[in-house]
Design a protein around this motif. Structure first.
Motif, PDB file in Angstrom:
ATOM      1  N   PRO A   5       0.860  -1.192  -0.096  1.00 53.98           N
ATOM      2  CA  PRO A   5       0.102   0.149   0.006  1.00 53.98           C
ATOM      3  C   PRO A   5       1.013   1.146  -0.091  1.00 53.98           C
ATOM      4  O   PRO A   5       0.367   2.406  -0.290  1.00 53.98           O
ATOM      5  N   ASN A   6       1.988   1.285   0.312  1.00 60.92           N
ATOM      6  CA  ASN A   6       3.077   2.495   0.367  1.00 60.92           C
ATOM      7  C   ASN A   6       3.858   2.433  -1.107  1.00 60.92           C
ATOM      8  O   ASN A   6       4.548   3.328  -1.020  1.00 60.92           O
ATOM      9  N   TRP A   7       3.584   1.648  -2.087  1.00 63.51           N
ATOM     10  CA  TRP A   7       4.234   1.763  -3.005  1.00 63.51           C
ATOM     11  C   TRP A   7       3.304   1.763  -4.331  1.00 63.51           C
ATOM     12  O   TRP A   7       2.301   0.869  -4.134  1.00 63.51           O
ATOM     13  N   PRO A   8       3.381   2.338  -5.372  1.00 63.50           N
ATOM     14  CA  PRO A   8       2.508   2.232  -6.460  1.00 63.50           C
ATOM     15  C   PRO A   8       2.782   1.093  -7.275  1.00 63.50           C
ATOM     16  O   PRO A   8       3.623   0.210  -7.184  1.00 63.50           O
ATOM     17  N   VAL A   9       1.802   0.758  -8.111  1.00 63.93           N
ATOM     18  CA  VAL A   9       1.963  -0.294  -9.023  1.00 63.93           C
ATOM     19  C   VAL A   9       2.869   0.243 -10.246  1.00 63.93           C
ATOM     20  O   VAL A   9       2.129   1.024 -10.936  1.00 63.93           O
ATOM     21  N   LEU A  10       4.056  -0.200 -10.142  1.00 63.85           N
ATOM     22  CA  LEU A  10       5.001   0.721 -11.303  1.00 63.85           C
ATOM     23  C   LEU A  10       5.379  -0.409 -12.407  1.00 63.85           C
ATOM     24  O   LEU A  10       5.810  -1.734 -12.136  1.00 63.85           O
TER      25      LEU A  10
END
Length: 935
Positions: A5-10
């Motif tokens: 939840p603290n990192w985007p789907v990159l």
């Protein structure tokens, strides 16, 4: 699959068969290479502060290539043979992160942007074989208030009602599970179809490798009925890079009906999970992979590729212009990418008897052995507006048949004989359609004169002819079966230059022509289908049967004889004519920017402001320049900005953008409790290289140097000269530009050389960093211990991302200072008048109609002789002249009009060309804090 939840789907995605929107658009499928992104990657976009040249935006990173799949020489690779330079590469991120890999618009019927009802799904990869789905409002939508809907007729069976995709998947991840799900219904009572959900897997060329279909499902039609779940789970097969979800009809209703889809979800999972509205997808970079350097480490066991990508500016920097007209005729391309067949400019030096094809595809055109053909003749015209501005200085060819001009005879006459095409055939192509163009100036009006003619000896003769006869221009198409026709295309004056196009469509049935920018079209009663044999193709006379005998010869000058192997569109014909005639004279900077971009062959997305500088001179200065340099000179003239944005869109922003941006979009600082956004580091610098106290601006058209200098600044910092070149034609604007630059650079000003943001450790910064774009106005507050707070307002000039596979990500931003004053412009006077407009001279009761009539009466805004306008709600403008003021002391105004019209009206100043809304300038009408500049 769970998401951090603290990192985007990159994701990083490669399109090995596309062309990054530079040419004819993206083809093929994007392949998800995120799983191969290892170690570090980064982007660099923008310029070093505001005075330096814009550079192409770059991306660099490392791909895991231990299996050799990304080795361009690996013929067995799933990407072979398409790993070549300039293939599209993009990086994008979804925030907040969700399992749903679709966009919010795809998933919810356009509620993400949101899209207006009626919007086509095609740009969002939502399509259908029976009609493109459109956004439709629905009070009973499964999610939200909108759905995708397609309406189809009866008996439509066997193809997809609705398709989503292609959707990128992890390339080479054989066996990785994915699932697509959606909610569907028949929205028409009594329409009870049966549909079969399926998931097809595509290779890099967009070809279907395999398809998984689940059991068909019967639907009961109802406008407000329930929704049926449709889902397909599957795993990635060998060679797949993308998936397409489809709903195929197996049983059709018997009448026209509507089908709806909502709540769509695509996820990396073994089965469909609970529906989630996708987070916003932000583009981070869009460009093209330019290089694929490889390295093999650990005794050859571990392979890597360290690709470098560049954006569209890199390709534009490689496009060299010879002259504006050549660029214009090279720009049109067919759907297959075909361009000019030949171009005989006829600009050779005096004494020439052979004339080359500028495209290099044909042999030279030669002079028939009769004399009377003179090369190297200067362009002349009977009237000042009768010449053409394109390619100044080039010469033309004169044809002088003497007393035989326009006389039908079988004697040798002056003409040029064109060579056959690569197929050995003379004349235009027989199939596929074609367009011919020629510039001519007739000097003798005797009889009919052939400007250009292809003919054959068959009986009756087959021809494709351009002819002038008794002051009109004709095209004649004829074949041995009676196909084609002779068409009068309008009057042409003697002694002046004209540009003419004639063309046919691929079937030889539809014709299109353009003479001096006026397009006409029609169809032949019978198609024009000539035989494969033309005996000759000649300019300035008609050569019969290939024996070098001519008749109805032309007297005058000819240049620019060109042919395309397809039918040009009306817009293409008109654009070439306008460039030929005026070379863009009168363009605004926005129009000039768009013109150069198009002539460079760019057909991708762009956002181009109108431009505040108008009435530019002819664009003849681009000769010998590359396209990026030519575009940059327009930007310099405008004092605006241009860049390729994170989505790959070419943007030109005029100077009003920054003048209007009075408030910061984001505020950074230590006081997060007050809403300030945190940063890691900030570095301020006076940067003395950006001091200028002797401003010298050279006007291109005149060579005049306009100067502005500041003696106090020169005493403080020494003489610091800043030179620029401008295309602006108005000398007052050039002088204003010099004073503006002096006001901005005469004193040393603080700049932010580095502002580092760290979304990797502070997730609250993700939406900010992902939304940050070049030209964004921001504010940075710094509170040094024991010193006053520093507040810096400026514009983002450069953005550099640095990230790795260890969940680290930082963004370095460079910022130039905002102007120390508020720019302003005089707004257009405007107020509403409910009465009618009278033809002739009359008094109008305008008193008290302005918002502050006591302090700003109407007569204070007008003067005798001034021209203003009555603007209708439909946008029609009626100009009138002020002939009297303050009649009877009550604010009445006397006006003279040549038209009558019924109100109500908006009475306003005459507006600039292209502006129809008198309120357009209201937002800028703010008096400056310290100074006002008209530039």
């Amino acid at each position: 699959m769970s998401q951090n939840p603290n990192w985007p789907v990159l994701v990083g995605e490669l399109n090995p068969t596309g062309n990054s929107n530079y040419g004819l658009g993206v083809a093929g499928c994007f392949a998800d290479l995120t799983g191969r992104l290892i170690q570090q990657w980064g982007t660099a976009r923008g310029r070093q502060f505001e005075l330096d040249e814009v550079q192409p935006g770059t991306w660099s990173g490392v791909w895991d290539d231990r299996d050799g799949a990304l080795d361009p020489s690996n013929t067995a690779s799933m990407f072979a043979p398409n790993l070549v330079p300039y293939r599209p590469w993009r990086v994008r991120a979804q925030w907040p992160a969700t399992v749903n890999l679709l966009s919010a618009d795809q998933a919810t019927g356009g509620e993400g942007t949101p899209l207006a009802p009626g919007t086509s799904g095609a740009p969002y990869f939502v399509t259908g074989a029976y009609g493109t789905p459109v956004v439709t409002a629905s009070a009973s939508a499964w999610s939200g208030t909108q759905v995708w809907q397609v309406t189809t007729a009866s008996a439509a069976v066997g193809s997809a009602l609705v398709s989503f995709g292609p959707l990128p998947v992890r390339a080479g991840a054989v066996g990785l599970p994915y699932a697509f799900s959606a909610r569907i219904r028949s929205a028409t009572a009594g329409a009870n179809p049966t549909v079969a959900p399926s998931l097809a897997w595509l290779d890099t060329n967009g070809r279907t490798l395999s398809t998984t279909t689940v059991a068909p499902m019967a639907l009961i039609g109802s406008a407000t009925g329930g929704w049926t779940f449709a889902g397909v789970p599957d795993v990635v097969p060998v060679g797949a890079v993308a998936a397409v979800f489809a709903l195929t009809m197996t049983v059709a209703p018997t009448a026209s009906w509507s089908f709806q889809v909502d709540g769509a979800q695509f996820e990396q999972n073994t089965t469909a999970s609970a529906f989630t509205v996708p987070g916003t997808w932000f583009p981070l970079y869009a460009g093209m992979v330019e290089r694929y350097p490889q390295a093999w480490n650990d005794s050859g066991a571990f392979g890597t590729v360290t690709p470098t990508a560049v954006d569209t500016f890199a390709l534009l920097s490689q496009v060299q212009f010879t002259d504006l007209m050549t660029a214009a005729i090279q720009a049109p391309r067919s759907a297959s990418g075909a361009g000019l067949s030949f171009c005989y400019r006829l600009g050779e030096q005096a004494g020439s008897t052979q004339f080359t094809d500028a495209t290099g595809q044909r042999g030279p055109a030669v002079v028939a052995p009769t004399g009377g053909v003179t090369a190297g003749v200067a362009q002349t015209s009977a009237s000042p507006g009768g010449g053409y501005a394109a390619a100044p200085g080039t010469t033309v060819v004169n044809f002088n048949p003497g007393a035989n001009a326009g006389t039908q005879n079988y004697l040798p006459e002056p003409c040029l004989i064109l060579p056959p095409g690569p197929d050995g055939l003379y004349g235009p192509p027989r199939t596929g359609g074609f367009t011919r163009m020629v510039a001519f100036r007739q000097t003798n009006t005797t009889g009919g004169q052939d400007v250009w003619c292809a003919d054959s000896p068959s009986s009756p003769t087959s021809t494709a002819t351009m002819e002038v006869y008794q002051g009109s221009f004709y095209m004649e198409f004829a074949d041995h079966n009676g196909g084609g026709a002779t068409v009068n295309l309008g009057a042409v004056s003697v002694g002046n230059w004209h540009l003419a196009f004639i063309s046919t469509d691929p079937a030889g049935l539809g014709w299109r022509a353009c003479v001096d920018g006026v397009v006409s079209s029609g169809t032949f009663a019978k198609p024009w289908n000539p035989p494969d044999f033309f005996s000759a193709d000649t300019i300035a006379a008609d050569a019969i049967s290939g024996v070098n005998n001519e008749f109805v010869p032309f007297a005058g000058d000819i240049s620019w004889a060109c042919q395309w192997p397809f039918q040009l569109s009306p817009a293409q014909m008109q654009q070439i004519y306008q460039i030929w005639r005026t070379a863009g004279t009168g363009d605004s900077t926005g129009q000039r920017y768009a013109r150069i971009l198009g002539l460079a062959g760019y057909q991708g997305p762009s956002l181009i402001d109108p431009g505040q500088t108008t009435n530019l001179p002819a664009a003849t200065d681009i000769a010998g320049q590359d396209a990026l340099t030519a575009l940059s000179q327009v930007v310099t003239t405008e004092n605006g900005q241009h860049f390729v944005d994170v989505g790959g869109v070419v943007r030109f922003q005029d100077r009003s953008r920054r003048a209007k941006a009075q408030a910061p979009t984001f505020v950074f600082g230590e006081n997060t409790a007050a809403g300030e956004l945190p940063y890691d580091t900030v570095a301020f610098d006076f940067d003395p290289t950006h001091i200028g106290n002797d401003i010298q601006i050279t006007q291109n058209s005149s060579g005049t140097v306009f100067r502005a200098f500041d003696a106090a600044s020169q005493a403080a910092y020494g003489i610091r000269t800043v030179t620029r070149t401008t295309q602006a034609s108005n000398p007052l604007e050039v002088q204003d530009a010099a004073h503006y630059l002096l006001g901005r650079y005469a004193k040393a000003r603080m700049r932010i050389s580095a502002l580092t943001l760290n979304p990797g450790t502070n997730p609250t910064l993700w939406p900010v960093c992902l939304a940050l774009e070049l030209g964004t106005r921001i504010r940075v507050n710094r509170r040094p211990p024991g010193a006053p707070m520093i507040t810096f307002d400026g514009f983002v000039e450069a953005i550099n991302w640095n990230a790795d596979d260890g969940a680290n990500a930082t963004v370095d931003v460079q910022v130039s200072p905002a102007d120390g004053w508020t720019a302003w412009t005089d707004a257009a006077m405007h107020f509403t008048y409910a009465g009618n407009l009278i033809n002739g001279t009359a008094w109008y009761p305008f008193g008290g109609l302005l918002t502050d009539p006591a302090g700003n009466p109407v007569h204070a805004n007008l003067s005798i002789g001034q021209r203003i306008a009555f603007l209708t709600t439909a946008g029609t403008s009626y100009p009138v002249t002020v002939t009297g003021l303050d009649g009877n002391g009550v604010g009445s105004v006397q006006l003279s009009s040549t038209a009558a019209a019924t109100g109500p009206f908006t009475v306003c100043d005459l507006l600039p060309a292209g502006v129809t809304d008198p309120t357009s300038f209201d937002a800028m009408a703010v008096l400056g804090k310290t100074t006002t500049l008209g530039y």
